[in-house]
Scaffold this motif. Structure first.
Motif, PDB file in Angstrom:
ATOM      1  N   ILE A  53     -28.639  22.164 -68.235  1.00 25.02           N
ATOM      2  CA  ILE A  53     -27.862  23.182 -68.268  1.00 25.02           C
ATOM      3  C   ILE A  53     -26.565  22.926 -68.909  1.00 25.02           C
ATOM      4  CG2 ILE A  53     -26.479  24.896 -67.045  1.00 25.02           C
ATOM      5  CD1 ILE A  53     -28.345  24.484 -64.402  1.00 25.02           C
ATOM      6  N   SER A  54     -26.177  23.895 -70.017  1.00 27.06           N
ATOM      7  CA  SER A  54     -24.978  23.521 -70.968  1.00 27.06           C
ATOM      8  C   SER A  54     -23.689  23.623 -70.082  1.00 27.06           C
ATOM      9  CB  SER A  54     -25.064  24.424 -72.143  1.00 27.06           C
ATOM     10  OG  SER A  54     -24.895  25.719 -71.548  1.00 27.06           O
ATOM     11  N   ASP A  55     -22.756  22.796 -70.344  1.00 23.55           N
ATOM     12  CA  ASP A  55     -21.570  22.759 -69.721  1.00 23.55           C
ATOM     13  C   ASP A  55     -21.593  22.044 -68.479  1.00 23.55           C
ATOM     14  OD1 ASP A  55     -20.332  24.152 -71.801  1.00 23.55           O
ATOM     15  OD2 ASP A  55     -20.675  26.097 -70.795  1.00 23.55           O
ATOM     16  N   VAL A  56     -22.658  21.422 -68.008  1.00 21.40           N
ATOM     17  CA  VAL A  56     -22.984  20.516 -66.754  1.00 21.40           C
ATOM     18  C   VAL A  56     -22.477  19.111 -67.420  1.00 21.40           C
ATOM     19  CG1 VAL A  56     -24.130  19.263 -65.170  1.00 21.40           C
ATOM     20  CG2 VAL A  56     -24.369  21.832 -65.578  1.00 21.40           C
ATOM     21  N   ALA A  57     -21.173  18.573 -66.964  1.00 19.31           N
ATOM     22  CA  ALA A  57     -21.147  17.111 -67.495  1.00 19.31           C
ATOM     23  C   ALA A  57     -21.720  15.966 -66.549  1.00 19.31           C
ATOM     24  CB  ALA A  57     -19.511  17.261 -67.398  1.00 19.31           C
ATOM     25  N   ASN A  58     -21.720  16.145 -65.585  1.00 23.69           N
ATOM     26  CA  ASN A  58     -22.190  14.894 -64.673  1.00 23.69           C
ATOM     27  C   ASN A  58     -22.786  15.193 -63.446  1.00 23.69           C
ATOM     28  OD1 ASN A  58     -22.830  12.257 -64.128  1.00 23.69           O
ATOM     29  ND2 ASN A  58     -21.117  11.917 -62.886  1.00 23.69           N
ATOM     30  N   ILE A  59     -23.893  14.715 -62.846  1.00 23.25           N
ATOM     31  CA  ILE A  59     -24.383  15.073 -61.717  1.00 23.25           C
ATOM     32  C   ILE A  59     -24.389  13.864 -60.703  1.00 23.25           C
ATOM     33  CG2 ILE A  59     -26.236  15.933 -59.982  1.00 23.25           C
ATOM     34  CD1 ILE A  59     -26.962  17.830 -62.405  1.00 23.25           C
ATOM     35  N   GLN A  60     -23.496  13.524 -59.711  1.00 22.32           N
ATOM     36  CA  GLN A  60     -23.701  12.270 -58.656  1.00 22.32           C
ATOM     37  C   GLN A  60     -24.747  12.749 -57.672  1.00 22.32           C
ATOM     38  OE1 GLN A  60     -19.854  11.322 -57.381  1.00 22.32           O
ATOM     39  NE2 GLN A  60     -20.442   9.332 -56.365  1.00 22.32           N
ATOM     40  N   LEU A  61     -25.492  11.733 -57.503  1.00 23.81           N
ATOM     41  CA  LEU A  61     -26.296  11.679 -56.281  1.00 23.81           C
ATOM     42  C   LEU A  61     -25.550  10.906 -55.234  1.00 23.81           C
ATOM     43  CD1 LEU A  61     -29.787  11.420 -58.118  1.00 23.81           C
ATOM     44  CD2 LEU A  61     -29.035  13.282 -56.864  1.00 23.81           C
ATOM     45  N   ILE A  62     -25.480  11.508 -53.852  1.00 22.05           N
ATOM     46  CA  ILE A  62     -24.843  10.927 -52.731  1.00 22.05           C
ATOM     47  C   ILE A  62     -25.788  10.718 -51.843  1.00 22.05           C
ATOM     48  CG2 ILE A  62     -22.861  10.742 -51.180  1.00 22.05           C
ATOM     49  CD1 ILE A  62     -21.506  12.631 -53.485  1.00 22.05           C
ATOM     50  N   GLY A  63     -26.314   9.515 -51.172  1.00 20.68           N
ATOM     51  CA  GLY A  63     -27.209   9.686 -49.910  1.00 20.68           C
ATOM     52  C   GLY A  63     -28.463   9.122 -50.530  1.00 20.68           C
ATOM     53  N   GLY A  64     -29.340   8.531 -49.608  1.00 22.52           N
ATOM     54  CA  GLY A  64     -30.684   8.592 -49.843  1.00 22.52           C
ATOM     55  C   GLY A  64     -30.674   6.907 -50.233  1.00 22.52           C
ATOM     56  N   ARG A  65     -32.193   6.443 -49.981  1.00 17.76           N
ATOM     57  CA  ARG A  65     -32.446   4.930 -50.595  1.00 17.76           C
ATOM     58  C   ARG A  65     -33.192   4.945 -51.701  1.00 17.76           C
ATOM     59  NH1 ARG A  65     -35.264   3.226 -45.439  1.00 17.76           N
ATOM     60  NH2 ARG A  65     -35.798   5.289 -45.339  1.00 17.76           N
ATOM     61  N   GLU A  66     -32.711   4.132 -52.641  1.00 16.25           N
ATOM     62  CA  GLU A  66     -33.417   3.953 -53.977  1.00 16.25           C
ATOM     63  C   GLU A  66     -34.544   3.132 -53.916  1.00 16.25           C
ATOM     64  OE1 GLU A  66     -32.425   4.701 -57.213  1.00 16.25           O
ATOM     65  OE2 GLU A  66     -30.279   5.423 -56.967  1.00 16.25           O
ATOM     66  N   ARG A  67     -35.716   3.396 -54.623  1.00 19.00           N
ATOM     67  CA  ARG A  67     -36.826   2.636 -54.989  1.00 19.00           C
ATOM     68  C   ARG A  67     -36.462   1.123 -55.372  1.00 19.00           C
ATOM     69  NH1 ARG A  67     -41.465   2.888 -59.423  1.00 19.00           N
ATOM     70  NH2 ARG A  67     -42.921   1.793 -58.484  1.00 19.00           N
ATOM     71  N   THR A  68     -37.169   0.251 -54.695  1.00 17.21           N
ATOM     72  CA  THR A  68     -36.806  -0.916 -54.932  1.00 17.21           C
ATOM     73  C   THR A  68     -38.113  -1.945 -54.933  1.00 17.21           C
ATOM     74  OG1 THR A  68     -34.486  -1.037 -54.165  1.00 17.21           O
ATOM     75  CG2 THR A  68     -35.579  -3.090 -54.468  1.00 17.21           C
ATOM     76  N   LEU A  69     -38.439  -2.651 -56.003  1.00 19.24           N
ATOM     77  CA  LEU A  69     -39.562  -3.805 -55.946  1.00 19.24           C
ATOM     78  C   LEU A  69     -39.065  -5.208 -55.611  1.00 19.24           C
ATOM     79  CD1 LEU A  69     -41.386  -2.663 -59.188  1.00 19.24           C
ATOM     80  CD2 LEU A  69     -42.328  -2.494 -57.083  1.00 19.24           C
ATOM     81  N   VAL A  70     -39.437  -5.380 -54.444  1.00 19.08           N
ATOM     82  CA  VAL A  70     -38.810  -6.844 -53.771  1.00 19.08           C
ATOM     83  C   VAL A  70     -39.998  -7.762 -53.968  1.00 19.08           C
ATOM     84  CG1 VAL A  70     -37.962  -7.827 -51.600  1.00 19.08           C
ATOM     85  CG2 VAL A  70     -37.397  -5.703 -52.183  1.00 19.08           C
ATOM     86  N   VAL A  71     -39.699  -8.873 -54.438  1.00 21.03           N
ATOM     87  CA  VAL A  71     -40.593 -10.167 -54.556  1.00 21.03           C
ATOM     88  C   VAL A  71     -40.233 -11.217 -53.790  1.00 21.03           C
ATOM     89  CG1 VAL A  71     -41.265 -12.014 -56.424  1.00 21.03           C
ATOM     90  CG2 VAL A  71     -40.726  -9.575 -57.041  1.00 21.03           C
TER      91      VAL A  71
END
Length: 276
Positions: A53-71
């Motif tokens: 959407i035009s004029d939207v500068a930034n969107i910050q995501l708060i909360g939730g757990r990121e996907r991670t590959l663990v070795v």
């Protein structure tokens, strides 16, 4: 106060902030059936769509757990293959790289060429060749266990209704895992217009991306509150102008009242136009 900072601490990074850096709208995704890890996956796609959407500068995501590959490396298997942890880590970093390798120009069109690719699945990580033993390649899955899942939580967001929302509280009595999208606008853009376009785009995405298991609530909308305050200000301004006009008419006649009635709104309009 640099002389009071502990030894080994780097200099602080100072960034300027303006009113446009404050999120003007927040949308919270929550669900009774989905956990915060699943909600974040949808939230990231949702944010990517809203950024278009035009004029939207930034969107910050708060909360939730990121996907991670663990070795998880097995030291005994590493020793048996004649490998070490530092060497394995180096091979993983070397294979998780994407670089700009140049470009191909055809006529008036330029095509960028990229080399390599980021690792995106557990199977790709398990199939990495991390060394050789006796002339045979050693794969990562032979010396390690790779898991694909949520990272440890960094922040927590839950959504629930308070006592003021009687009907909603009866239907949703608990606090549910959630992810909030904080939307900031570009400098000089209209918050009310952006909020309306975000609502329209959200309605469209409810048919495709946002499933029935996922609820979405508007937890902040400065565009809407700004509109209410502007309307209230204009109402009070109109009442004040009428009151002053009547007083001047009683004291100086209808000509003086007419001058006040026309001059005050004109002055305000010119002032706002000059600062716009």
């Amino acid at each position: 106060h640099a002389d009071k900072m502990p030894k080994g601490v780097g200099m602080p990074l100072i960034k300027t902030r303006s009113i446009d850096d404050v999120p003007m709208m927040s949308l919270t995704l929550w669900s009774e059936r989905m956990d915060d890890y699943e909600i974040l996956q949808v939230g990231q796609e949702f944010a990517s769509e809203l950024k278009k959407i035009s004029d939207v500068a930034n969107i910050q995501l708060i909360g939730g757990r990121e996907r991670t590959l663990v070795v998880m490396l097995d030291k005994d298997k590493l020793r048996a293959q004649g490998l070490d942890m530092a060497g394995v880590a180096r091979h993983i970093r070397m294979n998780n790289v994407q670089v700009q390798a140049g470009s191909i120009v055809t006529g008036d069109v330029e095509f960028p060429v990229e080399a390599g690719n980021f690792l995106s699945s557990r199977e790709e990580v398990e199939s990495l060749i991390i060394g050789t033993n006796g002339g045979r390649p050693v794969y990562l899955k032979q010396v390690a266990r790779v898991s694909d899942g949520p990272h440890r939580p960094v922040d927590y967001v839950h959504f629930g209704y308070g006592k003021a929302s009687v009907e909603d509280r009866k239907q949703f009595p608990s606090a549910y895992p959630a992810v909030t999208l904080a939307i900031s606008k570009k400098k000089g853009s209209d918050a009310m217009s952006i909020a309306e376009r975000v609502r329209e785009r959200t309605g469209e995405l409810k048919k495709t991306l946002l499933t029935e298991d996922l609820q979405i609530s508007e937890t902040r909308n400065y565009g809407e509150t700004a509109s209410e305050k502007v309307s209230e200000l204009l109402l009070h301004l109109g009442i004040a102008i009428l009151a002053v006009t009547l007083l001047v008419m009683l004291a100086m006649g209808w000509r003086g009242g007419l001058v006040v009635f026309l001059s005050v709104p004109t002055t305000f309009a010119l002032t706002l136009f000059a600062y716009y």
